[in-house]
Design an enzyme around this catalytic site. Sequence first.
Site, PDB file in Angstrom:
ATOM      1  N   GLU A  60       1.089  -1.174  -0.161  1.00 51.67           N
ATOM      2  CA  GLU A  60      -0.058  -0.005   0.074  1.00 51.67           C
ATOM      3  C   GLU A  60       0.786   1.316   0.193  1.00 51.67           C
ATOM      4  OE1 GLU A  60      -3.692   2.050   2.526  1.00 51.67           O
ATOM      5  OE2 GLU A  60      -2.640   0.281   3.282  1.00 51.67           O
ATOM      6  N   CYS A 268      -6.395   1.273   3.323  1.00 50.04           N
ATOM      7  CA  CYS A 268      -7.512   2.463   3.635  1.00 50.04           C
ATOM      8  C   CYS A 268      -7.462   3.296   2.179  1.00 50.04           C
ATOM      9  CB  CYS A 268      -6.734   3.180   4.764  1.00 50.04           C
ATOM     10  SG  CYS A 268      -7.165   2.604   6.206  1.00 50.04           S
ATOM     11  N   ASN A 399     -12.194  -3.513   2.721  1.00 49.84           N
ATOM     12  CA  ASN A 399     -11.245  -3.502   3.579  1.00 49.84           C
ATOM     13  C   ASN A 399     -11.670  -2.910   4.734  1.00 49.84           C
ATOM     14  OD1 ASN A 399      -8.193  -3.028   4.028  1.00 49.84           O
ATOM     15  ND2 ASN A 399      -8.861  -1.145   4.449  1.00 49.84           N
ATOM     16  N   GLU A 400     -11.619  -3.589   5.965  1.00 49.76           N
ATOM     17  CA  GLU A 400     -11.826  -2.844   7.324  1.00 49.76           C
ATOM     18  C   GLU A 400     -13.144  -2.216   7.479  1.00 49.76           C
ATOM     19  OE1 GLU A 400      -8.460  -1.089   9.130  1.00 49.76           O
ATOM     20  OE2 GLU A 400      -6.945  -2.762   8.624  1.00 49.76           O
TER      21      GLU A 400
END
Length: 846
Positions: A60, A268, A399-400
Amino acid sequence: MRRGHRPLLATALALAGAAAVLPGAASGASAAPAPDYAITVDPRRAGPEISDSMYGIFLEDINFAADGGLYAELVRNRSFEFGPQDHASYTPMTAWSQVARGGATGTATVVNDAERLNETNRQYLRLDLRDGGAGAGSGVRNAGFFTGVEITAGDSYDFSVWARTDQAPGTELTVALDTGNGTPLAEDLALDVRGDTWSRYTGTLTATASAADGGLTVTAAGGGTVRLDMVSLFPQDTFLGRENGLRADLAERIAELEPGFLRFPGGCLVNTGSHEAYAAPDWPRERSYQWKETVGPVEERAVNHNFWGYNQSYGLGYYEYFQFAEDVGAMPLPVVPAMVTGCGENRATDDPELLARHVQDTLDLIEFANGPADSPWGAVRAEMGHPEPFGLTHLAVGNEENLPEEYFENFRVFRAAIGAEHPEITVVGNSGPSAGGPTFERLWELNREADVAMVDEHYYMNPNWFLANNERYDSYDREGPDVFLGEYASRDNRFANALAEAAFMTGLERNADVVRLASYAPLLAHTQGTQWRPDLIWFDNDASWGSASYEVQRLFATNTGDRVVPSRATPTPGTDDDLSGAVGLATWATSAAYDDVAVTSAEGGTLLTDDFSNGADQWTPTTGAGTWAVQDGALVQADTTSTDNMLVAGDPAWTDYDLDVTATKRAGAEGFLIGFGVQDSGTYYWWNLGGWGNTRSAVEQAVGGAKAEIVGDATTIETGRAYDIHIEVRGREVTLFLDGEEWGGFTEPTPEPFRQVVTRDAETGELIIKVVNAQDEAAVTAVDLGRGTRVGRTAHVTTLTGDPDAVNDETDQPIAPVETTFRGVDNRFTYTFPPHSVTFLRVPPR
């Protein structure tokens, strides 16, 4: 390691003093009294197969991992697209300065008008020139990332620029490498710009001197107007010589991990910001990472605000990620947004057209990766230089996400669309941002009910959590979804953290029938641009080095084996001590009031009472500062900017007690924190009510200052409301009550410092015995390989050992593998595992 100029593997040099604890029955003689262990192997039983892609990497663009890091471009803000809408400190001239030579005068202005390069790359540099005579020129200099452009004598650098001029027959550009004070570092490059339409001009500069504060200077001679855009400088020494390529030393370090998969581009980046498409001229700057903006000609790719606080150029885009995965033999595993934001934003789209567009984008992504060269998106891939498919098999959605119902509703839409057109693709779900709690449990429930093939788990914990949770996956349903452990790390970069991760990894391998993929995160960090710690590989503009965790990850990846051989080990002798400690009151960016504190022994005796009518003399600060005072009969912390401040009262030896307190939030961003089991300023538990911007609550355990979530939920805290808090500590069991209702509870985890797993390498027939000894004493261990097992007498041994506080850095890598042999192998033998060590014994067949 210097970029491209040193061997990538540290030589296997013995660590100072290591000889006293290296293999052999006598090696523990000089150590402190050590516990006895036994490892019993059952080679007649077959354990689970281990996936070829078990250990991979997650890349990332955090910590300047891409721009300024792995992406080899040396020019920052090469397309003049920066601005204050991205970061308060940014301007279109960020990293640039105006220069003049030989008395020339002129102006350099970034403009956005109809003369732009294209609709995506809208801003460019206009040089309005005034002739200063022979040798004169005016222009700009780029200082690169952080301390400057790293220039190495003898290396060659490829320059390119898009340019146009209103002068006939043309305008001469002079391109130079120089230091901050103007010292030349290469012979100047001359380029003749012709015509008033955009064209690309290229050339090569070979450095004649080295400098850490180098820069790229571009000047133009004569008069008139010259327009410049996409000013670029690449080292020719990129990974595998790729154009628009990757920084060689970083890519090679990653390749040494022999990754089985590459997860990208986030994180993120994927599920934060606007999910809107690019729409000139006023597109949303904080957009989620959308793959279509990152492919095609580099000069047509957008610059986007990065969730981590800086801009990313998308020069390293989906094509380059797929290509890098192929180059290092890794399975590509892209992550697409599920249209429910995470990472603290917690918003779900209510726009069906936007959701449908992203679903179609995902189908188009599969076509880009796998479609024939004459398909619409396969043709884009082929035009970029890769006519053959990339062979995509797995794709993660989301994601999350912290909104389980909303996330899973969208996930079902994505999975149905993908399954209808591409049933061969494994669609990966996820379980939120934590290792447990209501969001985690609900998402796992939804994934199981929907028969999802694989679920992504993420957690960042302290070392004790990893030492205590080796059996985490022992009880997972073997008929349910597989686990993709997409992000995990122990919260520091010391060797002690790497040891804890190694201990946990033995449990991952033992449960390889459930845990199919695992990747440490984050992967990369620039020392001068770090937003998150710990990280696997550290670098600056000149050098890179692996952390202690990198050495652990590399050794597990290169000594995985093909199948687990069942084995068991005796535990570390010791006692299951009760949870003990004092109590604490704390706040984080919040003003709060506390009153009527009472600590009562489970046997009925009073340990502490305080209504603050006589001040707060019983309380002592341990962390942070804060502004604490008794006001209106309550203890108040008034500073809404102070963080991590705690007052403590009582005895660290307290066990089996009840804590009662009334807490009221007065103002600020979060709620309040109630401490228990407090040993010192870095070792305690606290109940974090209204944490993370008052989005959720959790019990956190701190050990040596590093925190890990134990249990949590979505509780938030109201300003001005008094809450009654009750915490029961009984032995190792803790139960928590909020306003008379049971909120949750947990059992204090017990760290186990001695962990092991045994696997077999099908190609060589070797047994690979992997042992982690994360304690101060050597572990004298009897190893029983099973009656009748025929093995060679000599094993190859790889050991990591050292001070648990050791940290690898640019100049010193104390944690490095030591290669030895052990000649005492039999079907039963004794081996001494050094203190603070990870050991790989490769035992050959006979």
